[in-house]
Design a protein around this motif. Structure first.
Motif, PDB file in Angstrom:
ATOM      1  N   GLY A  27     101.020  74.382  -2.522  1.00 49.74           N
ATOM      2  CA  GLY A  27     101.576  73.183  -3.114  1.00 49.74           C
ATOM      3  C   GLY A  27     101.750  72.923  -4.543  1.00 49.74           C
ATOM      4  O   GLY A  27     101.424  74.142  -5.428  1.00 49.74           O
ATOM      5  N   SER A  28     102.053  71.848  -5.219  1.00 47.60           N
ATOM      6  CA  SER A  28     102.255  71.621  -6.705  1.00 47.60           C
ATOM      7  C   SER A  28     101.969  70.441  -7.022  1.00 47.60           C
ATOM      8  O   SER A  28     101.932  69.578  -6.320  1.00 47.60           O
ATOM      9  CB  SER A  28     103.853  72.081  -6.961  1.00 47.60           C
ATOM     10  OG  SER A  28     104.655  71.274  -6.637  1.00 47.60           O
ATOM     11  N   LEU A  29     101.646  70.144  -8.293  1.00 44.78           N
ATOM     12  CA  LEU A  29     101.566  68.950  -8.908  1.00 44.78           C
ATOM     13  C   LEU A  29     102.440  67.839  -8.549  1.00 44.78           C
ATOM     14  O   LEU A  29     102.392  66.848  -8.126  1.00 44.78           O
ATOM     15  CB  LEU A  29     101.350  69.201 -10.333  1.00 44.78           C
ATOM     16  CG  LEU A  29     101.216  67.559 -11.262  1.00 44.78           C
ATOM     17  CD1 LEU A  29      99.870  67.108 -10.896  1.00 44.78           C
ATOM     18  CD2 LEU A  29     101.166  68.028 -12.755  1.00 44.78           C
ATOM     19  N   PHE A  30     103.745  68.359  -9.001  1.00 42.30           N
ATOM     20  CA  PHE A  30     104.893  67.252  -8.895  1.00 42.30           C
ATOM     21  C   PHE A  30     105.168  66.934  -7.594  1.00 42.30           C
ATOM     22  O   PHE A  30     105.454  65.572  -7.196  1.00 42.30           O
ATOM     23  CB  PHE A  30     106.158  67.727  -9.857  1.00 42.30           C
ATOM     24  CG  PHE A  30     105.816  67.559 -11.278  1.00 42.30           C
ATOM     25  CD1 PHE A  30     106.125  66.382 -11.810  1.00 42.30           C
ATOM     26  CD2 PHE A  30     105.697  68.850 -12.010  1.00 42.30           C
ATOM     27  CE1 PHE A  30     106.132  66.084 -13.052  1.00 42.30           C
ATOM     28  CE2 PHE A  30     105.445  68.539 -13.327  1.00 42.30           C
ATOM     29  CZ  PHE A  30     105.605  67.231 -13.864  1.00 42.30           C
ATOM     30  N   TYR A  31     105.201  67.895  -6.634  1.00 41.16           N
ATOM     31  CA  TYR A  31     105.321  67.677  -5.294  1.00 41.16           C
ATOM     32  C   TYR A  31     104.417  66.633  -4.690  1.00 41.16           C
ATOM     33  O   TYR A  31     104.643  65.575  -3.833  1.00 41.16           O
ATOM     34  CB  TYR A  31     105.548  68.943  -4.387  1.00 41.16           C
ATOM     35  CG  TYR A  31     105.751  68.679  -2.960  1.00 41.16           C
ATOM     36  CD1 TYR A  31     106.674  67.849  -2.496  1.00 41.16           C
ATOM     37  CD2 TYR A  31     105.411  69.784  -1.944  1.00 41.16           C
ATOM     38  CE1 TYR A  31     107.282  67.524  -1.306  1.00 41.16           C
ATOM     39  CE2 TYR A  31     106.003  69.360  -0.700  1.00 41.16           C
ATOM     40  CZ  TYR A  31     106.855  68.400  -0.406  1.00 41.16           C
ATOM     41  OH  TYR A  31     107.411  68.198   1.002  1.00 41.16           O
ATOM     42  N   ALA A  32     102.936  66.813  -5.133  1.00 39.38           N
ATOM     43  CA  ALA A  32     101.948  65.805  -4.615  1.00 39.38           C
ATOM     44  C   ALA A  32     102.195  64.297  -5.159  1.00 39.38           C
ATOM     45  O   ALA A  32     101.811  63.618  -4.513  1.00 39.38           O
ATOM     46  CB  ALA A  32     100.858  66.571  -5.042  1.00 39.38           C
ATOM     47  N   ALA A  52     109.301  64.176 -16.310  1.00 46.53           N
ATOM     48  CA  ALA A  52     108.577  65.422 -15.775  1.00 46.53           C
ATOM     49  C   ALA A  52     107.908  65.977 -17.027  1.00 46.53           C
ATOM     50  O   ALA A  52     106.679  66.620 -16.957  1.00 46.53           O
ATOM     51  CB  ALA A  52     109.276  66.352 -15.264  1.00 46.53           C
ATOM     52  N   LEU A  53     108.579  66.093 -18.190  1.00 48.66           N
ATOM     53  CA  LEU A  53     107.869  66.976 -19.460  1.00 48.66           C
ATOM     54  C   LEU A  53     106.635  66.178 -19.717  1.00 48.66           C
ATOM     55  O   LEU A  53     105.750  66.781 -20.187  1.00 48.66           O
ATOM     56  CB  LEU A  53     108.869  67.063 -20.445  1.00 48.66           C
ATOM     57  CG  LEU A  53     109.891  68.072 -20.220  1.00 48.66           C
ATOM     58  CD1 LEU A  53     110.909  68.231 -21.506  1.00 48.66           C
ATOM     59  CD2 LEU A  53     109.589  69.458 -19.864  1.00 48.66           C
ATOM     60  N   GLU A  54     106.763  64.713 -20.156  1.00 51.61           N
ATOM     61  CA  GLU A  54     105.558  64.200 -20.585  1.00 51.61           C
ATOM     62  C   GLU A  54     104.259  64.329 -19.729  1.00 51.61           C
ATOM     63  O   GLU A  54     103.096  64.628 -19.922  1.00 51.61           O
ATOM     64  CB  GLU A  54     105.876  62.632 -20.692  1.00 51.61           C
ATOM     65  CG  GLU A  54     104.989  61.844 -21.362  1.00 51.61           C
ATOM     66  CD  GLU A  54     103.581  61.414 -20.410  1.00 51.61           C
ATOM     67  OE1 GLU A  54     102.503  61.417 -20.971  1.00 51.61           O
ATOM     68  OE2 GLU A  54     103.964  61.136 -19.235  1.00 51.61           O
ATOM     69  N   ILE A  55     104.670  64.371 -18.200  1.00 48.28           N
ATOM     70  CA  ILE A  55     103.515  64.423 -17.385  1.00 48.28           C
ATOM     71  C   ILE A  55     102.986  65.782 -17.316  1.00 48.28           C
ATOM     72  O   ILE A  55     101.776  65.875 -17.336  1.00 48.28           O
ATOM     73  CB  ILE A  55     103.902  63.901 -16.037  1.00 48.28           C
ATOM     74  CG1 ILE A  55     104.506  62.658 -15.621  1.00 48.28           C
ATOM     75  CG2 ILE A  55     103.003  64.417 -14.729  1.00 48.28           C
ATOM     76  CD1 ILE A  55     105.246  62.451 -14.402  1.00 48.28           C
ATOM     77  N   ALA A  56     103.739  66.804 -17.637  1.00 46.14           N
ATOM     78  CA  ALA A  56     103.384  68.045 -17.537  1.00 46.14           C
ATOM     79  C   ALA A  56     102.389  68.459 -18.723  1.00 46.14           C
ATOM     80  O   ALA A  56     101.946  69.446 -18.851  1.00 46.14           O
ATOM     81  CB  ALA A  56     104.570  69.095 -17.318  1.00 46.14           C
ATOM     82  N   ASP A  57     102.726  67.704 -19.739  1.00 49.45           N
ATOM     83  CA  ASP A  57     102.087  68.047 -21.075  1.00 49.45           C
ATOM     84  C   ASP A  57     100.677  67.843 -21.182  1.00 49.45           C
ATOM     85  O   ASP A  57     100.182  67.037 -22.033  1.00 49.45           O
ATOM     86  CB  ASP A  57     102.915  67.206 -22.246  1.00 49.45           C
ATOM     87  CG  ASP A  57     102.689  67.855 -23.536  1.00 49.45           C
ATOM     88  OD1 ASP A  57     102.293  69.171 -23.658  1.00 49.45           O
ATOM     89  OD2 ASP A  57     103.403  67.530 -24.522  1.00 49.45           O
ATOM     90  N   ARG A  58      99.800  68.120 -20.389  1.00 53.13           N
ATOM     91  CA  ARG A  58      98.367  68.329 -20.348  1.00 53.13           C
ATOM     92  C   ARG A  58      97.783  69.364 -19.363  1.00 53.13           C
ATOM     93  O   ARG A  58      98.395  69.890 -18.548  1.00 53.13           O
ATOM     94  CB  ARG A  58      98.041  66.838 -19.842  1.00 53.13           C
ATOM     95  CG  ARG A  58      98.801  66.319 -18.742  1.00 53.13           C
ATOM     96  CD  ARG A  58      98.439  64.866 -18.033  1.00 53.13           C
ATOM     97  NE  ARG A  58      98.361  63.973 -18.922  1.00 53.13           N
ATOM     98  CZ  ARG A  58      99.323  63.302 -19.407  1.00 53.13           C
ATOM     99  NH1 ARG A  58     100.552  63.641 -18.648  1.00 53.13           N
ATOM    100  NH2 ARG A  58      99.404  62.291 -20.169  1.00 53.13           N
ATOM    101  N   ASP A 177     106.201  72.580 -13.103  1.00 55.54           N
ATOM    102  CA  ASP A 177     105.163  72.297 -12.185  1.00 55.54           C
ATOM    103  C   ASP A 177     104.014  72.996 -12.555  1.00 55.54           C
ATOM    104  O   ASP A 177     104.107  74.073 -13.398  1.00 55.54           O
ATOM    105  CB  ASP A 177     105.919  72.626 -10.944  1.00 55.54           C
ATOM    106  CG  ASP A 177     105.629  71.640  -9.849  1.00 55.54           C
ATOM    107  OD1 ASP A 177     104.477  70.971 -10.079  1.00 55.54           O
ATOM    108  OD2 ASP A 177     106.179  71.312  -8.904  1.00 55.54           O
ATOM    109  N   VAL A 178     102.965  72.776 -11.686  1.00 59.11           N
ATOM    110  CA  VAL A 178     101.793  73.244 -12.030  1.00 59.11           C
ATOM    111  C   VAL A 178     101.117  73.539 -10.552  1.00 59.11           C
ATOM    112  O   VAL A 178     101.217  72.530  -9.657  1.00 59.11           O
ATOM    113  CB  VAL A 178     100.946  72.289 -12.822  1.00 59.11           C
ATOM    114  CG1 VAL A 178      99.648  72.898 -12.759  1.00 59.11           C
ATOM    115  CG2 VAL A 178     101.639  72.116 -13.891  1.00 59.11           C
TER     116      VAL A 178
END
Length: 816
Positions: A27-32, A52-58, A177-178
């Motif tokens: 799975g992945s962060l954004f899908y979840a 998405a970029l702001e969410i992923a920036d951590r 994604d992560v």
């Protein structure tokens, strides 16, 4: 060997405390986040992808508990095997550091036996911020990457071994994604493991010899036996023992594997069992196809050939370029890999190019290509960028990446070519990036020394090609039309007319493309009514090619009248795309022998977007995919017009002669027959020839060019009919009359049959349904006035009443 899967539910939280959720693995962060409703209507809706970029920036921590019994712990070799971690992972088990990862394309393996305990255990993977990482790496060394000045991709995407297009591309959003995107497991081994099996083939008259070379990793001294069982396509089995140094096996009465359109795809299953004292301690299975498959290069009057050769036959490659199917690599939707590849097979593809800016496809992808006869051109995952090859750690990392993936995929019957990168040899020469001497040295080291050396070690039977496009390497005219493969973008990026394709005779056209909008159903999935203007913020957000919507409109203006409404504009954009790409395909097929390949850009999308795809994100066929199905058929009837002179060509990509009758009819756009004729036609296997050339000047002098058209058909000896059409003036100038199309739907045993009859000629007839999606036997075709045409669709989930209520038919006349 005992395996404990760590797939399942994992807990996720951001280290800053802002996000906390759970995710299935793989799975992945954004899908979840999307499944839990934390992205509102989803990243695809309107302009939501910008978040998405702001969410992923951590940083994000993934954790779960698992239970281990005492028997599992008896081994000193218990490996954590992670087949896909995206991307910068720090792994701990029960608080002990296990290892770190920095490449989503690799399989990571760590011996974790010292850290496990009987009963409950806890694993945690801290995924570090990939955006912060590439910012720092770009500051350390600023290497060229085609990022559109940050408009199409996040700068620095080339400094990390992560899917390039997850940072955005000129058709995809920036969603880095992560997560754990492929399987993860614990594997407890006995005295050894079966690391790999390399099966090579020696073909001779009437037989095939296999040579089987095992690679066994020993953990302790023991007496081992490797046993093999081969199962033929008809289910017969045969067992034999494999020597540690390798063994030969002769296949009796071999059945050969062929690309789609040339024969069947029989597969042989090989099961291997590593045994200690009669006890199986590890096993491995492969399916192989018996075939020879390579690239053929021979000097000729034009330069040097470049084409696939399978089982001694020179193949004209017909296909498209494949990108990741979704921004969420693990989404399970109604339209998946199997249906996408089936849509390729049914559109007469025999080849698919895996583009180098995404991810290495799954085992399932290659299995399906084996089954469907789709030759795979496999780029390594390097595209449109220079890389930090002087960095020893980075170099070792990508070397292991290439080894991992070549070991995984080398046995597949469909695998036809390994390519080092996408467009970088050409970029160094033609893009004005002024590469330094060091960059050139690094390039040559990476693609012309390191990678081919690895390929030669792991799969010497596979053809390696340094770049696409390339003439063979060394920066020597990499886009030379007379050798190697070419990318051609003068139509679209260069604003040239469709006819420009016919001025070029490439040996292998591996990339050329033209954009259109997806279907109205797809557009409605992410827009509101007020967004449905191609220059609205939402529509431009779902167009990642800079200035792309304007270019679509510019090309429409060259060939079509201005559409009357938004829906008509979408429809005409697809006609424009189909006309562009099929113009090129037909020309290159007419010149078979000089040109031997056409893989257009691009097959699919990773989100709903205006793009070069022939199938949109939801699996809806655009006009181009229907046009490609006709243009890629083994038998192609094509017309090439110059003023009033028209050449009638037949191309035959089958293994049998094709014979029949060519008929032509010159009609007025009122439907009156002005002239007609016919002649016998035959074309040998694997060839193309001009059947007839006629000058229609005298026939058209009584009418204006905009009042007539030419309809040509070829009826073969089996009764199959192939058609093509020629207009003497651009579509926008034709004096079309309201066609008055009538339809009747009849239910058959396995299909629905739709009969269409028009009073006047109808061009580019589109059949669609209000809510249902359906793939028809044909679509976006021309109707001669008064002559019935029948198309079919599988019965599937539809009822006759639903189809009759939902059917919508239009033609070019209805667009303005």
């Amino acid at each position: 060997m005992e395996k404990l899967s760590l797939n399942g539910l994992w807990n996720i939280r951001s280290t800053d405390g802002h996000y906390e959720l759970t995710s299935d693995v793989p799975g992945s962060l954004f899908y979840a986040l999307e499944k839990e409703g934390q992205l509102g209507e989803g990243l695809f809706y309107r302009e939501n992808n910008r978040a998405a970029l702001e969410i992923a920036d951590r940083d994000f921590l993934w954790e779960r508990s698992f239970t281990v019994d005492g028997g599992f712990l008896a081994s000193e070799e218990i490996h954590l095997v992670a087949e896909g971690l995206d991307t910068l992972g720090e792994i701990t088990i029960n608080g002990h550091a296990v290892g770190s990862t920095d490449n989503m394309h690799r399989t990571w393996r760590f011996n974790v036996a010292p850290y496990l305990r009987k009963g409950e255990n806890r694993i945690a993977i801290l995924f570090r911020n990939s955006l912060e990482y590439i910012r720092k790496e770009k500051e350390r060394r600023d290497l060229y990457a085609a990022d559109g000045g940050g408009l199409t991709s996040v700068p620095g995407f080339n400094m990390i071994r992560k899917s390039h297009c997850s940072f955005g591309w000129d058709w995809g959003p920036m969603v880095p994604d992560v997560g754990i995107w492929r399987d993860i497991a614990l594997v407890s081994y006995g005295p050894a493991r079966l690391k790999s099996i390399h099966v090579t083939q020696n073909h001779r008259e009437g037989g095939v010899n296999l040579f089987i070379k095992p690679e066994i990793e020993r953990f302790e001294e023991s007496s081992l036996t490797l046993r093999a069982v081969i199962t033929s396509p008809d289910g017969r089995t045969s067992g034999f023992e494999v020597d540690p140094g390798g063994s030969a096996y002769e296949v009796a009465h071999p059945r050969l594997w062929w690309p789609n359109g040339l024969g069947e795809q029989p597969l042989y299953r090989l099961d291997f069992f590593l045994e200690e004292k009669g006890r199986v301690i590890d096993d491995l299975s492969q399916k192989i196809g018996l075939r020879t498959l390579t690239i053929e290069q021979k000097k000729d009057q034009w330069g040097e050939t470049f084409n696939f050769n399978c089982n001694g036959l020179s193949i004209f490659a017909r296909g498209g370029n494949y990108i990741p199917e979704d921004i969420y690599l693990n989404r399970l939707g109604p339209y998946g890999t199997e249906q996408l590849l089936e849509d390729c097979r049914s559109a007469n593809f025999n080849c698919i190019r895996v583009w180098g800016g995404g991810v290495y496809p799954s085992d399932n992808f290659f299995d399906l290509c084996d089954e469907k006869g789709l030759i795979v051109w496999e780029d390594l995952m390097f595209a449109c960028a220079a890389y930090d090859v002087s960095n020893d750690h980075f170099l070792e990392n990508i070397m292991e990446e290439v080894r991992d993936n070549l070991l995984r995929i080398r046995h597949h019957a469909s695998l036809g070519l390994i390519c080092g990168n996408n467009e970088m040899e050409m970029a160094f020469e033609d893009w004005g990036i002024n590469p330094t001497g060091l960059m050139r040295t690094e390039y040559l080291k990476q693609y012309q020394f390191i990678f081919p050396s690895i390929a030669s070690e792991i799969c010497p039977e596979l053809f390696y090609w340094p770049a696409s496009p390339s003439s063979g390497g060394d920066f020597e005219d990499p886009n030379d039309p007379d050798r190697g493969d070419c990318h051609f973008w003068e139509v679209w990026h260069g604003n040239k007319d469709f006819s420009e394709f016919k001025n070029h005779y490439f040996r292998f056209m591996s990339e050329f493309g033209f954009e259109s909008f997806p279907s109205m159903k797809t557009l409605k999935s992410f827009t509101e009514p007020e967004d449905r203007n191609i220059f609205s913020p939402v529509m431009e957000e779902h167009q990642k090619c800079i200035g792309g919507n304007g270019k679509i409109l510019t090309y429409i203006s060259k060939y079509f009248q201005y559409p009357k409404d938004f829906s008509s504009l979408v429809y005409v954009s697809q006609l424009s795309q189909m006309e562009a790409i099929t113009t090129g395909i037909k020309h290159w097929r007419r010149n078979r022998g000089r040109c031997m390949g056409s893989t257009y850009w691009q097959l699919n999308d990773n989100w709903p977007v205006a793009s070069w795809s022939s199938i949109d994100y939801y699996g809806r066929w655009k006009a181009l995919h229907y046009g490609a199905r006709r243009a890629y058929d083994n038998i192609l009837l094509s017309l090439d017009g110059n003023d009033h002179a028209v050449e009638i060509h037949l191309s035959n990509e089958s293994s049998a002669i094709t014979e029949g009758t060519v008929s032509w009819k010159l009609f007025s756009l009122k439907g009156d027959l002005l002239d007609s004729g016919s002649c016998a036609a035959s074309v040998p296997p694997f060839s193309s020839r001009m059947i007839e050339k006629r000058d229609f000047t005298s026939d058209t002098s009584k009418k204006k060019d905009r009042d007539v058209y030419l309809s040509v058909s070829f009826t073969d000896s089996r009764g199959r009919i192939f058609r093509d059409f020629h207009n003497f003036a651009p579509f926008k100038y034709l004096n079309l009359l309201a066609p008055e199309i009538r339809t009747e739907i009849t239910e058959r045993e396995d299909t629905f049959e739709i009969e269409l009859v028009s009073r006047h000629p109808a061009l580019h007839v589109e059949i669609d349904f209000e809510a249902s999606d359906a793939v028809l036997s044909d679509n976006y075709f021309h109707l001669d006035g008064g002559i019935p045409c029948r198309v079919t669709l599988p019965r599937g989930k539809y009822t006759l009443e639903e189809l009759a209520e939902e059917i919508r038919v239009r033609s070019l006349f209805d667009s303005y």
